[in-house]
Scaffold this motif. Structure first.
Motif, PDB file in Angstrom:
ATOM      1  N   ALA A  94      -4.068   3.570  -1.773  1.00 26.84           N
ATOM      2  CA  ALA A  94      -5.255   2.711  -1.728  1.00 26.84           C
ATOM      3  C   ALA A  94      -5.140   1.694  -0.601  1.00 26.84           C
ATOM      4  O   ALA A  94      -6.115   1.439   0.121  1.00 26.84           O
ATOM      5  N   GLU A  95      -3.952   1.125  -0.429  1.00 25.67           N
ATOM      6  CA  GLU A  95      -3.730   0.160   0.659  1.00 25.67           C
ATOM      7  C   GLU A  95      -3.986   0.807   2.027  1.00 25.67           C
ATOM      8  O   GLU A  95      -4.382   0.127   2.967  1.00 25.67           O
TER       9      GLU A  95
ATOM     10  N   GLN B 141      -0.455   5.544  -6.094  1.00 23.39           N
ATOM     11  CA  GLN B 141      -1.871   5.183  -6.129  1.00 23.39           C
ATOM     12  C   GLN B 141      -2.113   3.892  -5.348  1.00 23.39           C
ATOM     13  O   GLN B 141      -3.044   3.803  -4.554  1.00 23.39           O
ATOM     14  N   ARG B 142      -1.259   2.910  -5.545  1.00 21.72           N
ATOM     15  CA  ARG B 142      -1.420   1.631  -4.852  1.00 21.72           C
ATOM     16  C   ARG B 142      -1.154   1.775  -3.348  1.00 21.72           C
ATOM     17  O   ARG B 142      -1.897   1.250  -2.529  1.00 21.72           O
TER      18      ARG B 142
ATOM     19  N   ALA C   6      -8.040   5.866  -1.515  1.00 18.17           N
ATOM     20  CA  ALA C   6      -8.095   5.712  -2.971  1.00 18.17           C
ATOM     21  C   ALA C   6      -8.127   7.086  -3.632  1.00 18.17           C
ATOM     22  O   ALA C   6      -8.819   7.997  -3.168  1.00 18.17           O
ATOM     23  N   ILE C   7      -7.363   7.222  -4.727  1.00 20.27           N
ATOM     24  CA  ILE C   7      -7.268   8.512  -5.415  1.00 20.27           C
ATOM     25  C   ILE C   7      -7.017   8.251  -6.895  1.00 20.27           C
ATOM     26  O   ILE C   7      -6.346   7.287  -7.271  1.00 20.27           O
ATOM     27  N   ASP C   8      -7.572   9.124  -7.739  1.00 16.23           N
ATOM     28  CA  ASP C   8      -7.358   9.009  -9.180  1.00 16.23           C
ATOM     29  C   ASP C   8      -5.920   9.376  -9.534  1.00 16.23           C
ATOM     30  O   ASP C   8      -5.321  10.266  -8.915  1.00 16.23           O
TER      31      ASP C   8
END
Length: 123
Positions: free
Chosen positions: A28-29, A24-25, A33-35
């Motif tokens: 996002a970087e 996830q991180r 971004a994803i749940d």
């Protein structure tokens, strides 16, 4: 039965949620971004397949170097989140029993070295 095969993450070692948070991180970087639940559904895929599947799901095309960079970043974050691993209940005893009885077994994983070393070391 000639041998047993066990999965490493989530079967022998409690690492699944560390992988979810690391992916996830890392994603996002990279602007994707994803749940966490969407990542959880794909845990068990190889890093390359996983990365490409998530990118497609989010409408991104990734080059092979971008896939590799995401996998590398996931590994770095995973090591920060879980420098020490914990075997799941009964895993160590199971492996010890199999050794003591000369029962052939293998541990399968979609993870890569050196990322999996800490998990293998505790078994």
């Amino acid at each position: 039965m000639q041998a047993l095969i066990f999965d490493l993450d989530g079967t022998l070692v409690d690492t699944v949620y560390g992988h979810i948070l690391a992916w996830q991180r890392a994603l996002a970087e990279a602007g994707m971004a994803i749940d966490g639940w969407r990542i959880h559904r794909k845990i068990g895929m190889s890093g390359g397949l996983f990365t490409r599947a998530v990118a497609r799901e989010l409408g991104h095309d990734l080059t092979p170097p971008e896939v590799e960079a995401l996998q590398q970043r996931h590994g770095e974050i995973f090591e920060q989140l879980l420098p020490e691993r914990r075997p799941l209940p009964g895993a160590v005893e199971l492996i010890q029993f199999l050794y003591s009885q000369n029962i052939l077994f293998a541990i399968a994983t979609s993870g890569r070295r050196p990322e999996i070393n800490g998990s293998l070391d505790i078994l």
